[in-house]
Design a protein around this motif. Sequence first.
Motif, PDB file in Angstrom:
ATOM      1  N   ARG A 152     -11.306  10.829   3.392  1.00 30.22           N
ATOM      2  CA  ARG A 152     -10.224  10.125   3.313  1.00 30.22           C
ATOM      3  C   ARG A 152      -9.211  10.569   4.701  1.00 30.22           C
ATOM      4  O   ARG A 152      -8.691   9.799   5.382  1.00 30.22           O
TER       5      ARG A 152
ATOM      6  N   LYS B 254     -10.724   4.703   1.121  1.00 31.58           N
ATOM      7  CA  LYS B 254     -10.878   4.680   2.401  1.00 31.58           C
ATOM      8  C   LYS B 254     -10.595   3.476   2.928  1.00 31.58           C
ATOM      9  O   LYS B 254      -9.804   3.176   3.993  1.00 31.58           O
TER      10      LYS B 254
ATOM     11  N   LEU C  14       1.628   4.626   0.727  1.00 26.73           N
ATOM     12  CA  LEU C  14       1.179   5.913   1.520  1.00 26.73           C
ATOM     13  C   LEU C  14       2.433   6.595   1.438  1.00 26.73           C
ATOM     14  O   LEU C  14       2.455   7.815   2.038  1.00 26.73           O
TER      15      LEU C  14
ATOM     16  N   ASP D 281      -8.570   1.190   1.870  1.00 31.87           N
ATOM     17  CA  ASP D 281      -7.241   1.061   1.687  1.00 31.87           C
ATOM     18  C   ASP D 281      -6.742   1.631   2.737  1.00 31.87           C
ATOM     19  O   ASP D 281      -5.533   1.114   3.330  1.00 31.87           O
ATOM     20  N   LEU D 282      -6.896   2.617   3.233  1.00 28.35           N
ATOM     21  CA  LEU D 282      -6.348   3.464   4.235  1.00 28.35           C
ATOM     22  C   LEU D 282      -6.718   2.597   5.693  1.00 28.35           C
ATOM     23  O   LEU D 282      -5.746   2.519   6.572  1.00 28.35           O
TER      24      LEU D 282
ATOM     25  N   LEU E 214      -8.221   8.352   7.920  1.00 25.64           N
ATOM     26  CA  LEU E 214      -6.819   8.104   8.233  1.00 25.64           C
ATOM     27  C   LEU E 214      -6.521   8.652   9.626  1.00 25.64           C
ATOM     28  O   LEU E 214      -5.933   7.781  10.472  1.00 25.64           O
TER      29      LEU E 214
ATOM     30  N   SER F 146      -4.280  -0.212   5.506  1.00 29.35           N
ATOM     31  CA  SER F 146      -2.907   0.182   5.644  1.00 29.35           C
ATOM     32  C   SER F 146      -2.455   0.656   7.165  1.00 29.35           C
ATOM     33  O   SER F 146      -1.653   0.326   7.647  1.00 29.35           O
TER      34      SER F 146
ATOM     35  N   TYR G 104       1.012  -1.284  -0.014  1.00 32.72           N
ATOM     36  CA  TYR G 104       0.045   0.038   0.308  1.00 32.72           C
ATOM     37  C   TYR G 104       0.975   1.456   0.019  1.00 32.72           C
ATOM     38  O   TYR G 104       1.630   1.444   0.837  1.00 32.72           O
TER      39      TYR G 104
ATOM     40  N   TYR H 163      -2.572  10.462   1.946  1.00 33.13           N
ATOM     41  CA  TYR H 163      -3.962   9.696   2.023  1.00 33.13           C
ATOM     42  C   TYR H 163      -4.460   9.883   0.617  1.00 33.13           C
ATOM     43  O   TYR H 163      -5.569  10.654   0.278  1.00 33.13           O
TER      44      TYR H 163
END
Length: 397
Positions: free
Chosen positions: A298, A377, A36, A379-380, A302, A383, A34, A373
């Motif tokens: 997002r 969402k 970031l 995936d966040l 996060l 993560s 992922y 970010y």
Amino acid sequence: MPKVSNKGKQMPESPIRKLVPYADIAKKKGNKVYHLNIGQPDIKTPEVAMTAVKNANIEVLEYSHSAGFESYRNKLSQYYKSHGLPVEVADIIITTGGSEALLFAMGSTMDQGDEIIIPEPFYANYNGFSTASGVKVVPVISTIDTGFALPPIAAFEKLITAKTKAILICNPGNPTGYLYSKDEMLQLAELVKKHDLFLIADEVYREFAYDGYEHHSVMNLPGIEEHAIMIDSVSKRYSMCGARIGCIVSKNKEVMATAMKFAQARLSPPTFAQIASEAALETPQSYFDEVITEYRERRDTLVAELQKIEGVKVAVPKGAFYCIAQLPIDNADHFAQWLLESFDSNHETVMVAPAAGFYSTPGVGLNEVRIAYVLKKEDLIRSVQILKEALAQYNSK
């Protein structure tokens, strides 16, 4: 054997890109990464921009004007005016990304050995541009405890010397997401007037302001028209990072005439990318409304997830799409590499940008990371779950 230059040796590595080989190794092992670590939005580029390139009927791919297409600069001037910025066509030179605009700004205002004051943490490439230009960065530290607010003006003032030529800010900020208030901008305006300095504002994230906060441009500060230089780009606004189109904007005619000489030396900005960028100005407001809503959600996702992890401190961003998180570790460089080399959670891991590379003061930000970010969402959330597992395992070693 011939040797490389000292300037080349001093050029800093990108804290964002130096971990790429480790990410490649993680992917070869079959792990999902992922990302970031980099401000590459997953938002679709406006269709109007892509269609313009597809429909371009060009038989000879000629040089464009060194200042960029006149039609593009005309539309760009109208765009700025529609956002309340008094920018004329003559105030604009199109550049190959905001990066070249920053190099032109430094080259036009600073000599070898001159100094530029920058609140840190700051966009890591400011270190690289300064080194390439032979300019010394003088940092003024902002901290996570104040949400990376502008340091007191007295802190700037005591750093000003005979060699100081400019103050550079990123507004909203990369890597912090900090958005400067009107009062802070007015304080900076007074300071550059008092000491006869340039105020260079990197405003590539202008549209990305949240929670009712308003962006205050350097081009709107009264009385510093000759001091103000704005840097802009299409990269983030239209999710067009690969276009490499930006601009340098100033009312100072001597600065712009000088920047034009640098523009002529590199001949011209790329034609197809200008076609896409000019067309992108037709992007409807609904696109931005949706994008801002998406990024705000997002950000909230996060920050909420990070705040659930014991020992993690995060500054809530007011703009852009980054935040700095302080982690319960000693060395973020080591941790970021370990995440890719030695850790996985069900064959998944995360890639973050160690924040020390966003400072020029040695030893600062060692336990901080920058998180972009730019993922959806879910995936966040995944993560941060991976990050939580990783921290527990890393700290139990």
